[in-house]
Motif scaffolding. Structure first.
Motif, PDB file in Angstrom:
ATOM      1  N   PHE A 275       0.825  -1.172  -0.314  1.00 37.47           N
ATOM      2  CA  PHE A 275       0.077   0.008   0.071  1.00 37.47           C
ATOM      3  C   PHE A 275       0.924   1.278  -0.034  1.00 37.47           C
ATOM      4  O   PHE A 275       0.762   2.232  -0.837  1.00 37.47           O
ATOM      5  N   LEU A 276       1.962   1.215   0.918  1.00 34.21           N
ATOM      6  CA  LEU A 276       2.757   2.629   1.073  1.00 34.21           C
ATOM      7  C   LEU A 276       3.698   2.755  -0.254  1.00 34.21           C
ATOM      8  O   LEU A 276       3.692   3.516  -1.066  1.00 34.21           O
TER       9      LEU A 276
ATOM     10  N   GLY B  57      -5.218   0.865 -11.858  1.00 37.66           N
ATOM     11  CA  GLY B  57      -6.626   1.109 -11.192  1.00 37.66           C
ATOM     12  C   GLY B  57      -6.407   1.459  -9.630  1.00 37.66           C
ATOM     13  O   GLY B  57      -6.958   2.249  -8.891  1.00 37.66           O
ATOM     14  N   VAL B  58      -5.765   0.404  -9.044  1.00 38.38           N
ATOM     15  CA  VAL B  58      -5.401   0.705  -7.543  1.00 38.38           C
ATOM     16  C   VAL B  58      -4.458   1.909  -7.278  1.00 38.38           C
ATOM     17  O   VAL B  58      -4.755   2.555  -6.305  1.00 38.38           O
ATOM     18  N   THR B  59      -3.481   2.073  -8.084  1.00 37.46           N
ATOM     19  CA  THR B  59      -2.499   3.340  -7.978  1.00 37.46           C
ATOM     20  C   THR B  59      -3.393   4.618  -7.780  1.00 37.46           C
ATOM     21  O   THR B  59      -3.207   5.456  -7.191  1.00 37.46           O
TER      22      THR B  59
ATOM     23  N   ALA C 155      -3.979   6.678  -4.417  1.00 29.08           N
ATOM     24  CA  ALA C 155      -3.279   7.964  -4.341  1.00 29.08           C
ATOM     25  C   ALA C 155      -4.280   9.072  -4.440  1.00 29.08           C
ATOM     26  O   ALA C 155      -4.192  10.012  -3.103  1.00 29.08           O
ATOM     27  N   LEU C 156      -5.362   8.976  -4.829  1.00 30.78           N
ATOM     28  CA  LEU C 156      -6.524  10.075  -4.848  1.00 30.78           C
ATOM     29  C   LEU C 156      -7.380   9.888  -3.436  1.00 30.78           C
ATOM     30  O   LEU C 156      -7.584  10.548  -2.825  1.00 30.78           O
ATOM     31  N   LYS C 157      -7.391   8.470  -3.047  1.00 32.37           N
ATOM     32  CA  LYS C 157      -8.000   8.307  -1.701  1.00 32.37           C
ATOM     33  C   LYS C 157      -7.203   8.708  -0.548  1.00 32.37           C
ATOM     34  O   LYS C 157      -7.735   9.504   0.409  1.00 32.37           O
ATOM     35  N   THR C 158      -5.817   8.618  -0.784  1.00 35.09           N
ATOM     36  CA  THR C 158      -4.938   9.342   0.267  1.00 35.09           C
ATOM     37  C   THR C 158      -5.264  10.846   0.186  1.00 35.09           C
ATOM     38  O   THR C 158      -5.001  11.338   1.341  1.00 35.09           O
ATOM     39  N   LEU C 159      -5.145  11.367  -0.668  1.00 31.52           N
ATOM     40  CA  LEU C 159      -5.047  12.742  -0.836  1.00 31.52           C
ATOM     41  C   LEU C 159      -6.439  13.261  -0.304  1.00 31.52           C
ATOM     42  O   LEU C 159      -6.395  14.252   0.612  1.00 31.52           O
ATOM     43  N   ILE C 160      -7.492  12.774  -0.724  1.00 33.10           N
ATOM     44  CA  ILE C 160      -8.870  13.156  -0.075  1.00 33.10           C
ATOM     45  C   ILE C 160      -9.045  12.803   1.420  1.00 33.10           C
ATOM     46  O   ILE C 160      -9.429  13.880   2.164  1.00 33.10           O
TER      47      ILE C 160
END
Length: 358
Positions: free
Chosen positions: A42-43, A192-194, A198-203
């Protein structure tokens, strides 16, 4: 179909189900090893775009990875220091908070007496102990950080993954039986996962900062802690933001006022509406192609299998399984059941039929 053939099909289904049970039992037994490994993946997926951006600025991969990992260590250090400060503040203010809570509960007891309801202030204080609110948040954070107990080993794994990521396509090309189809599926899954992570972490980061600053303006104690909880819980689909809003709502109701509690509830509802229902779908598009029911069931399944970290990663894990199923003849039909609607093949055939009739 003859009876021997039906019997053979039934035996094959039972054999596959037994194999699935054995595999799931093995995964659950090895969750102590798999959970840190999944967190490392994940990281690595989240940090790899940052490494790529630095490399585009003509920085070598080794130096780019070093800079990114230093930034991660600084972020973790600041986060731990701020949370430790919140815990120390709670310890010093606990007697005062206890007195304020008993005064509020005395008002509730007096109000309940008008309806002939006998409530004990002491029993209510035991159930609504502010220490229990901190324990609730502590459980969420400790379960997440428990998988990161050996931070050094986890970060070393992430570093080696970042170094190996650009060699992965070449290795897959020679290791897989049908490399074109398999690599295409893996590339689709990784892309798709990236994008999602990435967007989920930012949001989630924007959500956590918004909760922290707003609670700070409302003079709600331990605003930073609730912001961190909101950041972590936002990764859990559907129910995560709701769970993150319950402890600060109860705390504001007990320690502040009903008006402040209503503002806290409105705050979490507004944040979830803006970020969860408006911004996130617009930025992510159609997401990872999973139906809402599958997302909720995957939350329960991966949470049971891998614990809280499984709940955090339930959507990307299910998406990877779905994309890999699409590349196998036996799993393509099951992948359709996990999707959002009709398969693309049916849509194409329908358009072709319309074109022929015209």
């Amino acid at each position: 179909m003859s009876e021997p053939q039906q019997e053979k099909i039934g035996q094959n289904m039972l054999l596959k189900m037994a194999m699935l049970v054995v595999i799931l039992a093995g995964i659950k037994a090895a969750s102590d090893i798999l959970v840190p490994f999944l967190l490392a993946i994940f990281l690595a997926i989240v940090l790899n775009p940052l490494v790529t951006i630095l490399m585009r600025r003509k920085i070598k991969r080794g130096l780019a990875i070093t800079l990114v990992m230093l930034a991660v260590l600084v972020f973790i250090g600041l986060l731990v220091a701020m949370i430790a400060g919140s815990v120390n503040e709670f310890t010093s203010l606990y007697p005062q908070i206890r007195d304020q809570m008993e005064q509020k509960l005395a008002v509730v007891q007096h109000f309940a007496a008008t309806f002939n309801l006998n409530l004990s202030t002491e029993s209510m204080a035991e159930h609504f102990d502010p220490n229990a609110l901190m324990n609730m948040a502590g459980i969420v954070l400790s379960q997440f950080s428990g998988a990161m107990a050996n931070v050094l080993l986890l970060l070393m794994t992430v570093i080696f993954m970042l170094f190996e990521v650009h060699h992965l396509p070449y290795k897959m090309r020679f290791a897989l039986v049908n490399p074109k189809i398999r690599i295409a599926g893996l590339h689709k899954a990784l892309k798709g996962v990236t994008h999602y992570l990435a967007l989920k972490t930012l949001i989630s980061l924007i959500t956590g900062v918004s909760v922290w600053l707003t609670l700070l303006l409302l003079d709600v104690k331990f605003a930073l802690l609730w912001g961190v909880v909101a950041f972590v819980m936002n990764f859990i689909p559907n129910i995560g933001p709701v769970i993150a809003g319950i402890p600060p709502l109860i705390q504001a109701l007990l320690l502040n006022s009903v008006y402040d509690a209503a503002l806290v509830g409105a705050l979490f509802a507004a944040i979830h509406m803006v970020f969860g229902n408006m911004l996130e779908p617009r930025v992510m598009g159609r997401g990872l192609g999973l139906s809402t029911l599958v997302v909720f069931l995957s939350l329960i399944f991966w949470g049971w299998l891998l614990g809280p970290v499984g709940m955090l990663l339930s959507v990307p894990l299910t998406s990877v399984c779905k994309i890999l199923m699409e590349t196998t003849p036996g799993g393509s039909k099951l992948a359709i059941l996990l999707g959002t609607g009709r398969p693309k093949i049916k849509r194409i055939e329908k358009r072709v039929d319309k074109g022929v009739t015209r």
